[in-house]
Design a protein around this motif. Structure first.
Motif, PDB file in Angstrom:
ATOM      1  N   PRO A 106      90.225  67.040  16.989  1.00  0.00           N
ATOM      2  CA  PRO A 106      88.799  67.384  17.010  1.00  0.00           C
ATOM      3  C   PRO A 106      88.294  67.734  15.619  1.00  0.00           C
ATOM      4  O   PRO A 106      89.068  68.110  14.732  1.00  0.00           O
ATOM      5  CB  PRO A 106      88.752  68.619  17.931  1.00  0.00           C
ATOM      6  CG  PRO A 106      90.000  68.545  18.749  1.00  0.00           C
ATOM      7  CD  PRO A 106      91.019  67.902  17.871  1.00  0.00           C
ATOM      8  N   PRO A 107      86.994  67.602  15.384  1.00  0.00           N
ATOM      9  CA  PRO A 107      86.451  67.943  14.067  1.00  0.00           C
ATOM     10  C   PRO A 107      86.741  69.395  13.718  1.00  0.00           C
ATOM     11  O   PRO A 107      86.695  70.277  14.576  1.00  0.00           O
ATOM     12  CB  PRO A 107      84.944  67.702  14.233  1.00  0.00           C
ATOM     13  CG  PRO A 107      84.710  67.696  15.706  1.00  0.00           C
ATOM     14  CD  PRO A 107      85.963  67.179  16.324  1.00  0.00           C
ATOM     15  N   GLU A 108      87.062  69.647  12.447  1.00  0.00           N
ATOM     16  CA  GLU A 108      87.423  71.005  12.047  1.00  0.00           C
ATOM     17  C   GLU A 108      86.212  71.921  12.024  1.00  0.00           C
ATOM     18  O   GLU A 108      86.334  73.116  12.298  1.00  0.00           O
ATOM     19  CB  GLU A 108      88.087  70.970  10.666  1.00  0.00           C
ATOM     20  CG  GLU A 108      89.444  70.290  10.666  1.00  0.00           C
ATOM     21  CD  GLU A 108      90.120  70.396   9.318  1.00  0.00           C
ATOM     22  OE1 GLU A 108      89.591  71.122   8.444  1.00  0.00           O
ATOM     23  OE2 GLU A 108      91.171  69.765   9.134  1.00  0.00           O
ATOM     24  N   ARG A 109      85.057  71.381  11.685  1.00  0.00           N
ATOM     25  CA  ARG A 109      83.858  72.205  11.579  1.00  0.00           C
ATOM     26  C   ARG A 109      82.893  71.839  12.686  1.00  0.00           C
ATOM     27  O   ARG A 109      82.153  70.863  12.599  1.00  0.00           O
ATOM     28  CB  ARG A 109      83.200  72.032  10.207  1.00  0.00           C
ATOM     29  CG  ARG A 109      84.022  72.578   9.047  1.00  0.00           C
ATOM     30  CD  ARG A 109      83.197  72.560   7.777  1.00  0.00           C
ATOM     31  NE  ARG A 109      82.071  73.475   7.862  1.00  0.00           N
ATOM     32  CZ  ARG A 109      80.871  73.236   7.326  1.00  0.00           C
ATOM     33  NH1 ARG A 109      80.639  72.076   6.717  1.00  0.00           N
ATOM     34  NH2 ARG A 109      79.913  74.117   7.411  1.00  0.00           N
ATOM     35  N   ILE A 110      82.931  72.607  13.740  1.00  0.00           N
ATOM     36  CA  ILE A 110      82.000  72.442  14.839  1.00  0.00           C
ATOM     37  C   ILE A 110      81.562  73.838  15.242  1.00  0.00           C
ATOM     38  O   ILE A 110      82.399  74.733  15.426  1.00  0.00           O
ATOM     39  CB  ILE A 110      82.636  71.666  16.015  1.00  0.00           C
ATOM     40  CG1 ILE A 110      81.603  71.454  17.134  1.00  0.00           C
ATOM     41  CG2 ILE A 110      83.867  72.344  16.535  1.00  0.00           C
ATOM     42  CD1 ILE A 110      82.061  70.455  18.190  1.00  0.00           C
ATOM     43  N   LEU A 123      72.741  57.612  19.405  1.00  0.00           N
ATOM     44  CA  LEU A 123      71.765  57.394  18.338  1.00  0.00           C
ATOM     45  C   LEU A 123      72.260  57.921  16.992  1.00  0.00           C
ATOM     46  O   LEU A 123      72.118  57.262  15.974  1.00  0.00           O
ATOM     47  CB  LEU A 123      70.435  58.068  18.696  1.00  0.00           C
ATOM     48  CG  LEU A 123      69.445  57.252  19.531  1.00  0.00           C
ATOM     49  CD1 LEU A 123      68.223  58.099  19.840  1.00  0.00           C
ATOM     50  CD2 LEU A 123      69.021  55.990  18.808  1.00  0.00           C
ATOM     51  N   VAL A 124      72.823  59.122  16.982  1.00  0.00           N
ATOM     52  CA  VAL A 124      73.231  59.707  15.696  1.00  0.00           C
ATOM     53  C   VAL A 124      74.631  59.292  15.293  1.00  0.00           C
ATOM     54  O   VAL A 124      75.017  59.449  14.130  1.00  0.00           O
ATOM     55  CB  VAL A 124      73.124  61.249  15.732  1.00  0.00           C
ATOM     56  CG1 VAL A 124      71.688  61.683  15.949  1.00  0.00           C
ATOM     57  CG2 VAL A 124      74.017  61.842  16.814  1.00  0.00           C
ATOM     58  N   ALA A 125      75.416  58.758  16.221  1.00  0.00           N
ATOM     59  CA  ALA A 125      76.739  58.175  15.927  1.00  0.00           C
ATOM     60  C   ALA A 125      77.608  59.068  15.047  1.00  0.00           C
ATOM     61  O   ALA A 125      77.883  58.736  13.885  1.00  0.00           O
ATOM     62  CB  ALA A 125      76.562  56.806  15.270  1.00  0.00           C
ATOM     63  N   PRO A 126      78.071  60.217  15.571  1.00  0.00           N
ATOM     64  CA  PRO A 126      78.945  61.089  14.768  1.00  0.00           C
ATOM     65  C   PRO A 126      80.239  60.382  14.394  1.00  0.00           C
ATOM     66  O   PRO A 126      80.780  59.593  15.173  1.00  0.00           O
ATOM     67  CB  PRO A 126      79.200  62.276  15.701  1.00  0.00           C
ATOM     68  CG  PRO A 126      78.899  61.779  17.071  1.00  0.00           C
ATOM     69  CD  PRO A 126      77.850  60.738  16.929  1.00  0.00           C
ATOM     70  N   ARG A 127      80.708  60.669  13.198  1.00  0.00           N
ATOM     71  CA  ARG A 127      81.891  60.000  12.668  1.00  0.00           C
ATOM     72  C   ARG A 127      83.011  61.000  12.393  1.00  0.00           C
ATOM     73  O   ARG A 127      82.752  62.187  12.140  1.00  0.00           O
ATOM     74  CB  ARG A 127      81.540  59.258  11.373  1.00  0.00           C
ATOM     75  CG  ARG A 127      80.489  58.175  11.559  1.00  0.00           C
ATOM     76  CD  ARG A 127      80.196  57.466  10.255  1.00  0.00           C
ATOM     77  NE  ARG A 127      79.469  58.303   9.309  1.00  0.00           N
ATOM     78  CZ  ARG A 127      78.153  58.350   9.208  1.00  0.00           C
ATOM     79  NH1 ARG A 127      77.406  57.614  10.014  1.00  0.00           N
ATOM     80  NH2 ARG A 127      77.564  59.117   8.317  1.00  0.00           N
ATOM     81  N   PRO A 128      84.276  60.547  12.425  1.00  0.00           N
ATOM     82  CA  PRO A 128      85.385  61.441  12.099  1.00  0.00           C
ATOM     83  C   PRO A 128      85.186  62.091  10.732  1.00  0.00           C
ATOM     84  O   PRO A 128      84.759  61.434   9.775  1.00  0.00           O
ATOM     85  CB  PRO A 128      86.598  60.498  12.098  1.00  0.00           C
ATOM     86  CG  PRO A 128      86.209  59.398  13.026  1.00  0.00           C
ATOM     87  CD  PRO A 128      84.738  59.203  12.834  1.00  0.00           C
ATOM     88  N   GLY A 129      85.478  63.370  10.654  1.00  0.00           N
ATOM     89  CA  GLY A 129      85.331  64.100   9.403  1.00  0.00           C
ATOM     90  C   GLY A 129      83.994  64.784   9.246  1.00  0.00           C
ATOM     91  O   GLY A 129      83.814  65.598   8.337  1.00  0.00           O
ATOM     92  N   GLU A 130      83.018  64.473  10.116  1.00  0.00           N
ATOM     93  CA  GLU A 130      81.710  65.112  10.009  1.00  0.00           C
ATOM     94  C   GLU A 130      81.704  66.464  10.711  1.00  0.00           C
ATOM     95  O   GLU A 130      82.407  66.673  11.709  1.00  0.00           O
ATOM     96  CB  GLU A 130      80.625  64.216  10.606  1.00  0.00           C
ATOM     97  CG  GLU A 130      80.333  62.989   9.762  1.00  0.00           C
ATOM     98  CD  GLU A 130      79.086  62.269  10.207  1.00  0.00           C
ATOM     99  OE1 GLU A 130      78.305  61.836   9.321  1.00  0.00           O
ATOM    100  OE2 GLU A 130      78.889  62.119  11.423  1.00  0.00           O
ATOM    101  N   SER A 131      80.875  67.362  10.197  1.00  0.00           N
ATOM    102  CA  SER A 131      80.725  68.688  10.792  1.00  0.00           C
ATOM    103  C   SER A 131      79.506  68.700  11.705  1.00  0.00           C
ATOM    104  O   SER A 131      78.525  67.991  11.465  1.00  0.00           O
ATOM    105  CB  SER A 131      80.580  69.743   9.695  1.00  0.00           C
ATOM    106  OG  SER A 131      79.534  69.407   8.794  1.00  0.00           O
ATOM    107  N   LEU A 132      79.567  69.533  12.768  1.00  0.00           N
ATOM    108  CA  LEU A 132      78.542  69.546  13.807  1.00  0.00           C
ATOM    109  C   LEU A 132      78.019  70.962  14.023  1.00  0.00           C
ATOM    110  O   LEU A 132      78.782  71.928  13.962  1.00  0.00           O
ATOM    111  CB  LEU A 132      79.117  69.034  15.128  1.00  0.00           C
ATOM    112  CG  LEU A 132      79.970  67.759  15.109  1.00  0.00           C
ATOM    113  CD1 LEU A 132      80.558  67.503  16.485  1.00  0.00           C
ATOM    114  CD2 LEU A 132      79.142  66.576  14.654  1.00  0.00           C
TER     115      LEU A 132
END
Length: 476
Positions: free
Chosen positions: A198-202, A163-172
């Motif tokens: 992997p995303p840098e900000r998780i 549903l939220v469809a995380p994209r490359p470069g996004e923080s989690l």
């Protein structure tokens, strides 16, 4: 606990990378040496340790030499001393159980090693991560209600992430990440979408040492290290990432928790209502919004009563959330999705900032979807997830048409006039049923909410009575 139960949905399903009955047999081998919780933990730790080629070489070498101190070091060196699991002391001890534990460990290492090598050949690092996720799902199902407290079911994770469809470069971020299942699912989606590191900000924070260990292994199996803050025992007061904002916030918090009132609480996230000693489900929505960047999205799983609670503070909070136009979609999910409980949940999707369908909220009644696996568990099928996601995507892209019995888009102004009651059942007209029955559906949901609140109160009183009785001393 393990020997008398049927295979879990994951172990019995087609998606499990483990041979039929393997995890069941491994757990049985540890019987007598460890309790059920320690047994699950050591199996997960071995899957994690053997999944890394360097650790695998060191661990198998230590086991062949019967150097149990070295084996413990390989499996637990990433954790501080006060976070070490209890089975480590048994393995190197001399209390009588260590020999059976050592023999079980040798057998488990050999059997798991071959499965992990096959996972590496077929899927590389992602294959090993899938292996750990399957073992974690198996453990969660085996532990029943306690399993639901540290893990989110796989099919629910898949729906939230789709549903939220995380994209490359996004923080989690996950403010109550349990064993990291939602963060791991989002990271997997980003890796598939972008074929990038992997995303840098998780980031996440988890309430106790055990879930912190599980989350650390779950994410490091995906190459994400040091992402989880340890032991934020009171996330309503303690923000281990104060000042940080994220593109995506995901959360499956504990349901119907009563956080004690605190007059010192003046944190900015309590814009709509301050936790007051009563049930504070909606504070998780506020916490999610407080951590979002402008344009960010949040997905939060809450019990159904959060959408219809007659508590004045929660009703006021819902009205304020609507007035701010943060609420984008609510999905009523079926009961029995979580192990050990039949409580149905609603998935809230929020967006901070400009929305494609400003001034509207999409309601999806998916409460009849999914199918039963065994007597007590319901799982969402791929077609169920696809149907929910397609409805949300079409609505977001102006291709939406209300589907009687499944979806309806409602103006925010109308929802405010309706009193801020946000149960999808109250707004999605059942197939073949006149519109006027929505009020009746709302009344039913409100009664269910009252019953859930009373059930929580009874459980709390039972616990309090048991504690008081334990303090009493019999005097003849």
């Amino acid at each position: 606990m393990f020997a008398d139960e049927p295979p879990s949905p994951v172990e019995a399903g087609e998606a499990s990378p483990f041979p039929d009955g393997m995890l069941f047999a491994l757990a049985d081998a540890f019987r007598g040496a460890l309790d059920s919780v320690e047994t699950g933990d050591i199996i997960l730790t071995m899957v994690w340790a053997l999944g890394d080629p360097e650790r695998r070489s060191d661990l198998t070498g230590a086991i062949l030499r019967e150097d149990w101190s070295a084996a413990v070091e390989v499996m637990t060196s990433a954790w501080p001393l006060d976070a070490q699991p209890g089975w480590t002391r048994t393995l190197v001890g001399s209390g009588g159980r260590e020999q059976s534990l050592q023999a079980a460990l040798q057998s488990a290492a050999a059997r798991l090693g071959s499965v992990i090598l096959e996972a590496e050949r077929s899927g590389g690092a992602s294959g090993v991560a899938c292996l750990f996720s399957s073992a974690l799902e198996w453990l969660s199902d085996r532990e029943g209600k306690r399993g639901g407290e540290f893990s989110t079911p796989r099919t629910v994770v898949e729906l939230v992430v789709a549903l939220v469809a995380p994209r490359p470069g996004e923080s989690l971020f996950d403010p109550f990440c349990k064993s990291g299942t939602l963060l791991a699912g989002a990271a997997d989606a980003i890796l598939v979408a972008g074929q990038d590191p992997p995303p840098e900000r998780i980031a996440g924070q988890t309430p106790d040492t055990r879930t912190w260990r599980l989350a650390d292994m779950n994410l490091s199996a995906r190459g994400i290290r040091n992402a989880v803050g340890r032991r934020a025992e009171d996330p309503m007061r303690v923000d281990l990432y104060a000042g940080d904002l994220f593109d995506l916030v995901l959360c499956n918090p504990p349901f119907n928790v009563r956080w004690p009132a605190d007059p010192a609480w003046s944190l900015p996230q309590w814009r709509y209502s301050v936790p007051s000693g009563k049930m504070t489900n909606l504070t998780w929505l506020q916490l999610a919004l407080a951590k979002l960047e402008v344009g960010g999205r949040a997905a939060v799983l809450l019990p159904n009563n959060a959408a219809v609670s007659e508590n004045s503070a929660e009703r006021r909070a819902r009205l304020d959330l609507l007035d701010s136009d943060f609420v984008e979609c609510l999905v009523a999910l079926p009961a029995q999705l979580f192990p050990g409980t039949a409580i149905p949940v609603t998935l809230w999707v929020l967006r901070r900032g400009e929305r494609a369908r400003a001034g509207e909220v999409l309601f999806v009644d998916a409460s009849e979807l999914g199918h039963m696996q065994g007597r007590t568990r319901r799982v969402l099928r791929r077609q169920d997830t696809d149907r929910i996601v397609a409805a949300y995507r079409n609505w977001s892209g102006d291709a939406h048409r209300d589907v009687v019995g499944f979806t309806e888009s409602v103006a925010v102004d109308r929802l405010i006039e309706f009193g801020g009651d946000l149960s999808p059942r109250a707004h999605v007209r059942p197939a073949g049923t006149p519109t006027g029955t929505r009020a009746a559906a709302l009344a039913v949901d409100q009664q269910v909410a009252r019953l859930q609140i009373l059930e929580e109160r009874i459980l709390g009183l039972d616990s309090e009575i048991a504690g008081q009785l334990a303090r009493l001393t019999w005097k003849p």
